[in-house]
Motif scaffolding. Structure first.
Motif, PDB file in Angstrom:
ATOM      1  N   UNK A   9       0.835  -1.218   0.000  1.00  0.00           N
ATOM      2  CA  UNK A   9       0.000   0.000   0.000  1.00  0.00           C
ATOM      3  C   UNK A   9       0.859   1.253   0.000  1.00  0.00           C
ATOM      4  N   UNK A  19      -2.029   1.643  12.405  1.00  0.00           N
ATOM      5  CA  UNK A  19      -2.282   0.483  11.548  1.00  0.00           C
ATOM      6  C   UNK A  19      -1.910   0.718  10.099  1.00  0.00           C
ATOM      7  N   UNK A  20      -1.544   1.940   9.777  1.00  0.00           N
ATOM      8  CA  UNK A  20      -1.170   2.279   8.408  1.00  0.00           C
ATOM      9  C   UNK A  20       0.318   2.555   8.364  1.00  0.00           C
ATOM     10  N   UNK A  40      -6.302  -0.115  17.988  1.00  0.00           N
ATOM     11  CA  UNK A  40      -5.500  -1.218  18.497  1.00  0.00           C
ATOM     12  C   UNK A  40      -5.745  -1.414  19.992  1.00  0.00           C
ATOM     13  N   UNK A  74      -5.902  -3.901  -2.852  1.00  0.00           N
ATOM     14  CA  UNK A  74      -5.865  -5.207  -2.197  1.00  0.00           C
ATOM     15  C   UNK A  74      -4.543  -5.882  -2.488  1.00  0.00           C
ATOM     16  N   UNK A  88      -5.726   0.250   6.292  1.00  0.00           N
ATOM     17  CA  UNK A  88      -4.444  -0.074   6.904  1.00  0.00           C
ATOM     18  C   UNK A  88      -3.876  -1.362   6.343  1.00  0.00           C
ATOM     19  N   UNK A  89      -2.852  -1.859   7.015  1.00  0.00           N
ATOM     20  CA  UNK A  89      -2.084  -2.968   6.477  1.00  0.00           C
ATOM     21  C   UNK A  89      -2.937  -4.213   6.255  1.00  0.00           C
ATOM     22  N   UNK A 130      -6.028  -4.478   5.552  1.00  0.00           N
ATOM     23  CA  UNK A 130      -7.246  -4.219   4.776  1.00  0.00           C
ATOM     24  C   UNK A 130      -7.706  -5.436   3.977  1.00  0.00           C
ATOM     25  N   UNK A 131      -6.767  -6.021   3.233  1.00  0.00           N
ATOM     26  CA  UNK A 131      -7.145  -7.107   2.326  1.00  0.00           C
ATOM     27  C   UNK A 131      -7.538  -8.372   3.070  1.00  0.00           C
ATOM     28  N   UNK A 147       0.431 -18.478   5.008  1.00  0.00           N
ATOM     29  CA  UNK A 147       0.473 -17.400   4.015  1.00  0.00           C
ATOM     30  C   UNK A 147       0.948 -16.108   4.665  1.00  0.00           C
ATOM     31  N   UNK A 148       1.456 -15.228   3.805  1.00  0.00           N
ATOM     32  CA  UNK A 148       1.988 -13.964   4.314  1.00  0.00           C
ATOM     33  C   UNK A 148       0.863 -13.111   4.858  1.00  0.00           C
ATOM     34  N   UNK A 149       1.160 -12.296   5.817  1.00  0.00           N
ATOM     35  CA  UNK A 149       0.138 -11.440   6.402  1.00  0.00           C
ATOM     36  C   UNK A 149       0.765 -10.220   7.014  1.00  0.00           C
ATOM     37  N   UNK A 196      11.240  -7.324   9.500  1.00  0.00           N
ATOM     38  CA  UNK A 196      10.343  -7.192   8.363  1.00  0.00           C
ATOM     39  C   UNK A 196       8.914  -6.840   8.720  1.00  0.00           C
ATOM     40  N   UNK A 245       3.051  -2.726  15.171  1.00  0.00           N
ATOM     41  CA  UNK A 245       1.703  -2.184  15.227  1.00  0.00           C
ATOM     42  C   UNK A 245       0.734  -3.066  15.989  1.00  0.00           C
ATOM     43  N   UNK A 304      -1.469  -4.512  18.772  1.00  0.00           N
ATOM     44  CA  UNK A 304      -1.930  -3.980  20.058  1.00  0.00           C
ATOM     45  C   UNK A 304      -1.606  -4.959  21.176  1.00  0.00           C
TER      46      UNK A 304
END
Ligand code: HEM
Ligand SMILES: [Cu+2]
Ligand SMILES: [Cu+2]
Lengths: 223, 592, 371
Positions: free
Chosen positions: B82, B165-166, B257, B479, C230-231, C233-234, C297-299, C341, C345, C347
């Motif tokens: 992103x 989160x971004x 969070x 995405x 945010x990261x 999202x998908x 899988x990557x996340x 890597x 973030x 929580x």
């Protein structure tokens, strides 16, 4: 966004009206449109460019900026957590200073002949002094609010107050730079024709900033 | 249909126009680095914009690699993805296209085409470029701060833009906002110049209605930009304050969070209104110069006057004005008051009418013309094709109901690339092929040019046309991966692969173009003063490339509009704007 | 000539692609066929213009190509033609706009008798809430949000006590009943989108938005977040099951009311489950799985597959073997050791010791060791 839209609409109507006057009825492919070469648009050359137009275009940009702030202000105001502002009474004094500054500028503008030189110097200096006084007053108003524990993050009304007064002051500071250059030239006794334009531009700009301030102040008072 | 018959006394002798004082640089630095000559500034703008644009191009290819072959590159993880999308979009829209059209083409063409020696405020013009340059540097710096550049999408919507989160929610977003603010300041300086120059520095006889449409397009785009950029400025400043000192302009009460933040009461939708109040006109800031330039390319290479010149001018003005009251069509599903949808759908579809008129007039310019398929013309016709396609899909998205299924899908991505990426970029290429001979005195290589055109034109269509259908299918944008989405058939993955291959090919072929730019500078065919036999003033300069001051001894006098092609009774099939009536029909070729 | 042929082929190709390619709107599962109709009307009109303009242009390119001794036809403008074209365009635009506005009016006015349910988004998971027997949703406030009350329901509001909470997992809705979904976000913008339903709407923190539909086809459909959030999202997914009335009622009964979650009773309570199963449920209800995959899988965060016992390289270059102590640290204060890597973030988890034990047991034994 109503404020902004009204401003845009007015501007667009002016532009369209002006363009229409320039263009209506001309058939540019007709050679008879030739006449325009002598009349109408005089084909100004480079050196005669009216710098005032540059200033006016800039004022349009600044108006757009402030009207957007005002729009944002009014939209934010409608949300639930808005608490009205306690305006420091000092602002009235500041407004007075800015009005005087503008008056002095106008005075300077009207006294631009050689024989009025001393009056001119006086007026220009006065305008500057009042402008600086205004800025100082605004700074004091900030300090007063701060002392009361009213910071930008306390409430959106204060955030807007700091933001809009700050931005207005920044614009004035830009004007003061030009004023400084002109004042130095005046004191050094440079030929009047070289300063007159600066003074004229300053005067227009001063009136503009006064107008903006009065609108902002009115907005702050009434909400 | 005027038959050209004129008495000799009807044209004005080169009047003694009071001459200007040009600023003459004395040092190398003053001539090439801090130059105040609009032509040099134009080239500085163009090179900077293209350089940063190439970075964004590489980013788009990386995005495509991830979409075509998910996981192929380890370093493209969800957050890098992103970030790439965000920076790609922002650079392309603002730092490449806006800067290139206005800073690049505007600076080069305005003084030359209206017959001025230079911009009216040369010093401001020079500052404008350097502020832009710093803005680009600040933007680039954001790649290197901890956390990296912003990953909020080019729309930078809060709250996510400034929450953890971004990616890049600390340094990245701050530098991005600062860079944008700088860009706007720099642009305003340039914009003042463009407007005042067009209004006041035109040469004698250059009435408004004799101006080439290129100038009209750039002029109106500048007006839009001057009025619209403040909205971005306002929103950037307010978001910076939200981020740095904790005001709540755009930030409501939030649990991020698992933690309750100190914000309360702000409105994310307020930001969106401000952003799109800038963002929609921005589309036209990019499109109007392209419209103008393409009109001139079509007319010149079809050897025919532009069809319906007056309509074209008014269409530009009307589109410009209307573009301020359609912004919320980007927000149909944003959660704003849904009743706004009625108003904005209506205004949006109304804007389609003047736009369609422009398209008709372009096509009608070809009609009964005498078309030379030179390379710039190929790009111009290619533009019409892609623009028609992109414009028509705009009618889907603008129609509020259809936006429900399609917003935030690949359909949107395909649509806006078609209208504001592919179409303007085709014009940029066409314009470079067209004006390069004036800028350097040499022609760009024709064969390489044709190759470049065909691959770019067909390639981009292969990228974006099928992409619309992914959008219909419901494939969302932004995405990182689609894994485990049942309604998307396997075959969509192969389509994605195909699109990515096309993108890589298109990306690679731009190297040919860059190569052409370099090689032709040394080996290109000599161009002469007016290789395309065009009427506008920039082709009538005494030198090619034009010297400082543009027009030699005497400023040209303008006797006619910019579109005298195929005039019956004239000696040639074109009459330059500065040819007096008596000479147009009497066998004298050249302007005095 | 080549150019004209290329243009013609592109037009034919585009039209053919439209009709023959396998990629188009998913089969409709709601009563929003009016949206599809609007799309079709627009397709016919714009398609006609697309074909006409481009074919005309191709014809021009051939017919009027350069000939040395001819000139173009000199005609600066043609008012009549331009007026006609303007009029026709306006007509076409009106023909597209009218149905659009008509359907939109339908969309903004949900029927009075629609069922109500609430969709809550947060980074990066979906939760749902039903109003319960009284048919009224209780009030909420971010300040009430805790691990035990993830939706922030106001504990003092009697209307909220019987609200049924679906903290994670699928959403069921009954077929052929209009349903109005109230959308709410706790952190950033999200967007509730189901391709087969056609409608979507953003979730905006601070306000409540809505959309409505009547599901018409039984089945399970993917819910996607379609506003960048945010990261992760998908990965922000859920599923909605269009169920029979009976199935729906039965499903609803398997979820606790707010009062029951507070009391720790109710259908989904943990009593009697194995530690691993408790951990699995917890990992879903706390949203861990939004970032950590369990299939390798990557996340957004490292996968849990094969995590236990593995050697991780940390951001500072050091390495650590994943054991229970490391897992516990990573859950309680996740930003102390960051795996190379990844962004810091995550929580911090607010769990009881027992819950942590369950989570560790699940990562260790429930997920599998990979390879
Ligand atoms: C070879 C050329 C290009 C390719 C292959 C390309 C490809 C892409 C891709 C794959 C995306 C991401 C879509 C998503 O997942 O949401 C994207 C986004 C975008 N592109 Fe391009 N692009 C190209 C040129 C351009 C140009 C010239 C512009 C200038 C207008 C542009 C503007 C944008 C914008 C504004 C976004 C959206 C960014 C966002 O979602 O925040 N692109 N592009
Ligand atoms: Cu728009
Ligand atoms: Cu999302």
């Amino acid at each position: 966004m109503t404020t902004t839209l009204i401003f845009m609409a007015v501007l667009m109507i002016v532009v369209a009206w002006w363009l229409l006057r320039q263009t209506a009825g001309t058939e540019p492919w007709q050679e008879s449109a030739m006449g325009a070469i002598t009349g109408g648009h005089g084909g100004r050359s480079f050196i005669q460019v009216d710098r005032k137009l540059g200033l006016f275009v800039f004022l349009a940009v600044a108006t757009s900026l402030f009207s957007l702030f005002i729009s944002a202000y009014m939209m934010r105001m409608e949300l639930g957590d808005w608490r009205p502002l306690k305006d420091p009474s000092l602002l009235w004094w500041n407004t007075g200073a800015l009005v005087l500054s503008s008056v002095a500028m106008q005075w300077a503008r009207n006294n631009n002949k050689h024989e009025q030189l001393s009056r001119l110097r006086y007026a220009v200096l006065l305008a500057g002094v009042f402008a600086v006084a205004f800025m100082f007053g605004q700074w004091q108003a900030w300090k007063q609010l701060n002392a009361l524990g009213l910071f930008a993050y306390t409430n959106p009304a204060y955030a807007f107050f700091y933001l809009m007064t700050g931005l207005h002051a920044l614009h004035l500071m830009g004007g003061l730079v030009v004023w400084c250059l002109a004042a130095v030239k005046l004191l050094r006794g440079v030929e009047l024709s070289k300063v007159n334009l600066s003074i004229e531009l300053c005067a227009v700009y001063w009136h503009f900033l006064l107008l903006i301030w009065i609108i902002l102040f009115g907005l702050l008072l009434s909400t | 249909m005027a038959i050209v018959t004129h008495d000799a006394d009807e044209y004005v002798a080169p009047a003694a126009i009071p001459e200007m004082e040009l600023y003459h640089p004395k040092t190398w630095l003053g001539r090439y680095v801090f130059s105040q000559d609009a032509k040099v500034i134009a080239i500085q703008y163009a090179c900077t914009a293209i350089a940063i644009g190439l970075v964004a191009l590489v980013m788009s290819l990386l995005i495509r690699v991830q979409l075509g072959w998910p996981g192929a590159f380890d370093f493209i993880d969800p957050s890098a993805y992103i970030q790439l999308v965000t920076m790609h979009g922002m650079i392309m829209v603002v730092y490449l296209l806006t800067a290139l059209f206005l800073g690049g083409f505007g600076n080069y063409l305005i003084p030359l085409m209206v017959g001025a020696r230079d911009m009216v405020f040369p010093y401001l013009n020079m500052l404008s470029f350097w502020v832009y340059f710093i803005a680009v540097l600040v933007l680039v710096a954001s790649f290197f701060v901890p956390g990296g550049s912003s990953g909020a999408g080019w729309t930078l919507y809060p709250p996510q833009a400034i929450l953890p989160g971004t990616p890049g929610s600390d340094g990245g977003i701050i530098l991005m906002l600062v860079s944008l603010a700088l860009f706007i300041v720099g642009f305003t300086m340039g914009g003042l110049n463009y407007v005042v120059t067009v209004l006041q520095a035109r040469t004698r006889g250059m009435t408004l209605m004799r101006m080439p449409l290129t100038i009209w397009g750039i002029f109106m785009a500048t007006v839009l930009a001057l009025l619209a950029f403040p909205a971005l400025f306002v929103s950037a400043i307010m978001m910076l304050l939200d981020k740095i000192i904790g005001t709540s302009f755009f930030m409501p009460a939030i649990i991020s969070m698992g933690e309750q933040l100190d914000y309360s009461g702000g409105s994310p939708i307020l930001f969106q209104h401000l952003f799109w109040f800038f963002g929609h006109p921005e589309v036209y800031i990019v499109a109007l110069p392209a419209f103008g330039i393409v009109s001139d390319l079509l007319s010149i290479h079809a050897r025919k006057n532009i069809f319906g010149y007056r309509m074209m001018v008014w269409a530009i003005i009307i589109i410009g004005a209307l573009s301020f009251i359609v912004w919320a069509h980007h927000m149909y599903v944003s959660g704003m008051n849904p009743y706004f949808g009625f108003f904005f759908a209506t205004t949006t579809l109304i804007i389609a009418v003047p736009t369609a008129i422009k398209v008709y007039n372009w096509v009608l310019t070809l009609w009964r013309g005498n078309i030379r398929l030179n390379v710039p013309m190929l790009f111009a016709i290619g533009f019409i094709f892609t623009f028609v396609n992109g414009g028509l899909t705009g009618l889907f998205l603008g129609n509020v109901t259809i936006d429900l299924p399609l917003s935030d899908t690949m359909f949107v991505v395909a649509h806006f690339h078609m209208v504001m990426a592919v179409s303007p970029v085709l014009v940029v290429f066409g314009a470079i092929y067209h004006w390069y001979p004036k800028m350097t005195g040499r022609m760009l290589d024709d064969t390489l040019g044709k190759f470049h055109f065909w691959v770019t034109f067909l390639g981009t269509y292969a990228i974006y046309y099928p992409m619309h259908y992914l959008g219909f299918l419901g494939v969302p944008r932004r995405y990182y991966a689609l894994e485990g989405t049942n309604f998307i058939p396997e075959s969509a993955a192969s389509l994605n692969e195909f699109i990515s291959i096309a993108a890589i090919v298109v990306g690679a072929v731009q190297l040919v173009f860059i190569y052409n730019l370099f090689i032709s500078y040394y080996r290109g065919k000599e161009a002469g003063d007016n290789p395309w036999e065009a009427t506008t003033l920039e082709w009538q300069t005494a030198d090619t490339p034009p010297q400082h001051g543009n027009f030699g001894e005497q400023l040209p006098l303008v006797y006619r509009w910019a579109y005298d092609y195929g005039v019956p009774g004239a000696t040639q099939d074109y009459i330059p704007q500065n040819v007096p009536p008596s000479k147009a029909s009497s066998g004298v070729d050249n302007a005095e | 000539m080549i150019f004209a042929i290329a243009l013609i082929l592109l037009v034919i190709g585009s039209v053919a692609f439209h009709f023959f390619s396998p990629w188009y709107l998913t089969p409709l599962a709601s009563d929003w066929s009016t949206i599809d109709d609007t799309i079709n009307i627009t397709f016919w009109i714009t398609g006609a213009v697309f074909v006409a303009v481009n074919l005309f242009m191709a014809w021009c390119v051939v017919k009027f190509r350069y000939k040395k001794n001819t000139r173009s036809h000199y005609q600066p403008e043609n008012k009549k033609l331009e007026l006609w074209l303007t009029g026709l365009t306006a007509l076409g635009v009106a023909a597209m706009l009218a149905p659009g506005l008509y359907v939109w009016a339908d969309f903004v006015n949900p029927p009075e008798d629609a069922d109500i349910l609430e969709v809550v988004g947060k980074q990066w998971q979906w939760s749902y809430r039903f109003p319960g027997d009284d048919g009224v949703l209780g009030t909420v406030d971010t300040r009430h949000t805790t691990a035990a009350n993830p939706l922030g329901i106001n504990p003092n509001d009697p209307n909220g006590q019987d609200d049924i909470i679906v903290a994670t997992g699928d959403l069921h809705i009954p077929i052929d009943r209009p349903v109005k979904m109230l959308l709410r976000s706790q952190d950033v913008l999200h967007d509730f989108a189901v391709a087969e339903f056609r409608v979507k709407m953003d979730l905006v923190p601070g306000i409540v938005t809505y959309l409505w539909l009547t599901p018409t086809v039984l089945g399970t459909y993917d819910v996607l977040c379609e506003e960048l959030c945010g990261i992760g999202h998908y990965k922000m997914r859920s599923q909605v099951v269009v169920d029979t009335q009976k199935g729906y009622s039965a499903w609803l009964k398997t979820h606790p009311t707010y009062a029951q979650t507070v009391a720790g009773t109710g259908p989904a309570s943990n009593i009697g489950l194995s530690l691993v199963e408790k951990g699995r449920r917890l990992s879903q209800s706390s949203g861990c799985v939004a970032c950590h995959s369990i299939d390798g899988s990557a996340g957004v965060g490292p996968t849990w597959l094969g995590l236990y016992g593995k050697t991780e390289t940390l951001a500072d270059g050091s390495t650590v073997v994943v054991d229970e102590a490391y897992l516990k640290e990573s859950i309680v204060s996740p930003n102390v050791s960051i795996v190379q890597g990844y962004a810091p973030i995550m929580p911090p988890g607010n769990f009881t010791d027992e819950e942590i034990e369950a989570l560790i047991a699940y990562t260790k034994e429930g997920v599998g060791s990979g390879s």
